[in-house]
Design an enzyme around this catalytic site. Sequence first.
Site, PDB file in Angstrom:
ATOM      1  N   LYS A  58      -3.880   4.388   4.820  1.00 43.40           N
ATOM      2  CA  LYS A  58      -3.767   3.973   6.222  1.00 43.40           C
ATOM      3  C   LYS A  58      -3.982   5.170   7.145  1.00 43.40           C
ATOM      4  O   LYS A  58      -4.617   5.056   8.195  1.00 43.40           O
ATOM      5  CB  LYS A  58      -2.397   3.318   6.464  1.00 43.40           C
ATOM      6  CG  LYS A  58      -2.309   1.935   5.819  1.00 43.40           C
ATOM      7  CD  LYS A  58      -0.889   1.414   5.708  1.00 43.40           C
ATOM      8  CE  LYS A  58      -0.857   0.116   4.905  1.00 43.40           C
ATOM      9  NZ  LYS A  58       0.487  -0.321   4.549  1.00 43.40           N
ATOM     10  N   GLN A 102       6.900   1.033   5.817  1.00 46.28           N
ATOM     11  CA  GLN A 102       6.275   0.667   4.550  1.00 46.28           C
ATOM     12  C   GLN A 102       7.267  -0.105   3.668  1.00 46.28           C
ATOM     13  O   GLN A 102       8.373   0.360   3.408  1.00 46.28           O
ATOM     14  CB  GLN A 102       5.773   1.934   3.828  1.00 46.28           C
ATOM     15  CG  GLN A 102       4.992   1.667   2.563  1.00 46.28           C
ATOM     16  CD  GLN A 102       3.686   0.906   2.788  1.00 46.28           C
ATOM     17  OE1 GLN A 102       2.935   1.190   3.707  1.00 46.28           O
ATOM     18  NE2 GLN A 102       3.425  -0.088   1.951  1.00 46.28           N
ATOM     19  N   ASP A 125       2.302  -4.458  12.634  1.00 42.29           N
ATOM     20  CA  ASP A 125       2.222  -4.992  11.268  1.00 42.29           C
ATOM     21  C   ASP A 125       2.810  -6.410  11.181  1.00 42.29           C
ATOM     22  O   ASP A 125       2.872  -6.995  10.102  1.00 42.29           O
ATOM     23  CB  ASP A 125       2.987  -4.044  10.324  1.00 42.29           C
ATOM     24  CG  ASP A 125       2.516  -4.150   8.881  1.00 42.29           C
ATOM     25  OD1 ASP A 125       1.375  -4.600   8.658  1.00 42.29           O
ATOM     26  OD2 ASP A 125       3.292  -3.800   7.973  1.00 42.29           O
TER      27      ASP A 125
END
Length: 283
Positions: A58, A102, A125
């Site tokens: 990423k 994450q 996200d």
Amino acid sequence: MTRKENLSYQILDGKAVSDKIRAELKSRVAALGAKSPPVLATILVGNNPASETYVKMKGKACESIGLTSKKVQLPGITTTDMLLRIIDECNADPQIRGILLQHPSPAQIDERAAFDRIAIEKDVDGVTAFGFGRMSLGIPSYPACTPAGIMRLLDAYNVKLAGLHAVVVGRSPILGKPMAQLLLNRDCTITVCHSKTKDLPEHVKQADLVVAACGKPAFIQGEWIKPGAIVVDAGYNPGNIGDVDFNGCAQRASYITPVPGGVGPMTITMLLAHTVESAEKAK
Ligand code: NAP
């Protein structure tokens, strides 16, 4: 019949579509004209090797379009309170336009509380409950990146979704559930299957569009696919294997995503797109 002998299916090429979108995003970042580029903060608790790899990928993707990626690495013994404080700092930093926590976090972390602490305008996200609710209601939001990427990929090939019976195999908060909502909002009729579903093949056989998101290598079989159905493989298992038996399913599909090069690149591209959009809105 081998994959090469069946010429009737079309590959949904996520790599090609991603490359095009990323080129546009690069221009949009340049057009922001910011003295210092917008930042995507990636928070990683512990040192899970797979998560480290994803965060690195990423970071590289951010740099490729001119965004800055800030990796916040926290020790595996981090508590929920410590993590919430870090998220608060990221929320307050005007340079940070997107925050990615994450998954998975270590067991002692209340991951739901941590996700929900992310400011809605930085939830690139699509992990907050608020963002999920907005997405479900069709209110502008940043949907979870994998289902958002699948929608962009289908749109890039002008797949007409209205009226299709879509069967989503998997119901995780980041993939199956938002996928079902996004397809419902585009006028599909939805069946969501999961590990307790009885007679999964019978459900899949009814599908005009199948989205495989169950985390089981090569699980969806060719004989379950209705001739002409669209097959989207969101799975990504060790050895670059999706959740779909590609060779079997391609024999019957009209469109199909490959693994790798299908849904995977689109997921990261959506993370970039959401961060750029967030930076544009802030400006
Ligand atoms: P997950 O959280 O483990 O969820 C898996 C889902 O599949 C669950 O809802 C589970 O049902 C269901 N399931 C498991 N076994 C099943 C079975 N035999 N029949 C029907 N449903 C079954 O996984 P995830 O995070 O959603 O990820 C799913 C897949 O997508 C994985 O292969 C993952 O690597 C991949 N993925 C790819 C990307 C990408 O960028 N390409 C991003 C994220 C994930 P229950 O709810 O009943 O347990």
